[in-house]
Each structure stands twice: as C-alpha cells, then as structure tokens.
Write an enzyme that holds these catalytic residues in place. Sequence first.
Site, PDB file in Angstrom:
ATOM      1  N   GLY A  74      37.514  61.557  57.068  1.00  0.00           N
ATOM      2  CA  GLY A  74      37.874  62.182  58.334  1.00  0.00           C
ATOM      3  C   GLY A  74      38.482  63.547  58.132  1.00  0.00           C
ATOM      4  O   GLY A  74      38.282  64.196  57.114  1.00  0.00           O
ATOM      5  N   SER A  75      39.280  63.941  59.100  1.00  0.00           N
ATOM      6  CA  SER A  75      39.820  65.301  59.130  1.00  0.00           C
ATOM      7  C   SER A  75      41.104  65.431  58.316  1.00  0.00           C
ATOM      8  O   SER A  75      41.613  64.460  57.757  1.00  0.00           O
ATOM      9  CB  SER A  75      40.110  65.692  60.578  1.00  0.00           C
ATOM     10  OG  SER A  75      41.251  64.988  61.024  1.00  0.00           O
ATOM     11  N   SER A  76      41.644  66.618  58.332  1.00  0.00           N
ATOM     12  CA  SER A  76      42.905  66.873  57.627  1.00  0.00           C
ATOM     13  C   SER A  76      44.079  66.174  58.294  1.00  0.00           C
ATOM     14  O   SER A  76      45.168  66.124  57.741  1.00  0.00           O
ATOM     15  CB  SER A  76      43.167  68.379  57.533  1.00  0.00           C
ATOM     16  OG  SER A  76      43.198  68.932  58.835  1.00  0.00           O
ATOM     17  N   GLY A  77      43.867  65.611  59.486  1.00  0.00           N
ATOM     18  CA  GLY A  77      44.901  64.836  60.157  1.00  0.00           C
ATOM     19  C   GLY A  77      45.226  63.541  59.426  1.00  0.00           C
ATOM     20  O   GLY A  77      46.213  62.873  59.729  1.00  0.00           O
TER      21      GLY A  77
END
Length: 151
Positions: A74-77
């Site tokens: 997924g994302s950097s989150g």
Amino acid sequence: MSDQSVNPQPTRTIVIKGRTVVKGKVSGEALVTRETISGWGGINEREGTVIERRHELVGQSFAGKILLFPGAKGSSGWSAFFHMTRLNGVSPAAMLFTRMTTKMALGAVVTRVPAMTDFERDPFEHIQTGDWVEVDADAGEIRITKGEKPA
C-alpha cells in the site's frame, strides 16, 4: 501405575539468525501470514486487528503477538497506521518480515518494537501461528519453541 501425564508432543527449539532492524528482546505467541499487510485501510489501529476484507487474517488481532509476515503493501500511510497501534497500546510485540522496503523499515522504527529481516533460513518454514517465539533482536536471532509454551 503412575499418575503422571505423558506429553504427546515434546518441545523442541529452533534458532534462526537474521538482521536487526529495531533492537529489543520480547517473547510471545506467533501470528503468521504469508500475505503482505496493508496499513492504511487494512488494519484497525485502535484495536490492533486486520480488517482487510480479503486477507487471510481478517478479524484477527496482532496486538501483543510476534507478527511474521512478508512485509508492507500500500501507500506510505502504512507506517503511520502501525505507529498509531503503538500509541493505542495494540501494536505487535515484534515484527518479523521477509521483504525489506523503505515503507517497512520506517514502519518498524516508528512502531518501536523489536524487528528483524534477512533470515538465514525461511522463517515461514519453521514458525506457525501459536508457536512460542523469543525475539532477541539485540543478538540478531529468534528462538521458536514447538510444542508446549516454555515454563
């Protein structure tokens, strides 16, 4: 006739060396998945559970467990959500992962739990959910106890 119970499955210990990402020592029950975990949208950071609908661990808690998984997706989150599990007191006790990425490294650091990667042997071949695992990231090794939990 003896009244002693017989242990049908004797305990045995397996030691695997690896590379330390975050130092520390902890032991606990293993929670294992061969699927990557999404932080943003894949976990409930307030409860420490996997909520990703198609994930094999959906509905299961990783809070206080030795989490063995390939790594982040997924994302950097991703790192922010695992950081929140620490702030909410529901983070894994340790993270063991097989794919190092910048997202995974940052997530391990901000979660502040012992973390290791780059194992000399495939940990998925030796660790199953429910095994007792001692993580000594200071020494760069994990000890897996098969059978009963050590006294």
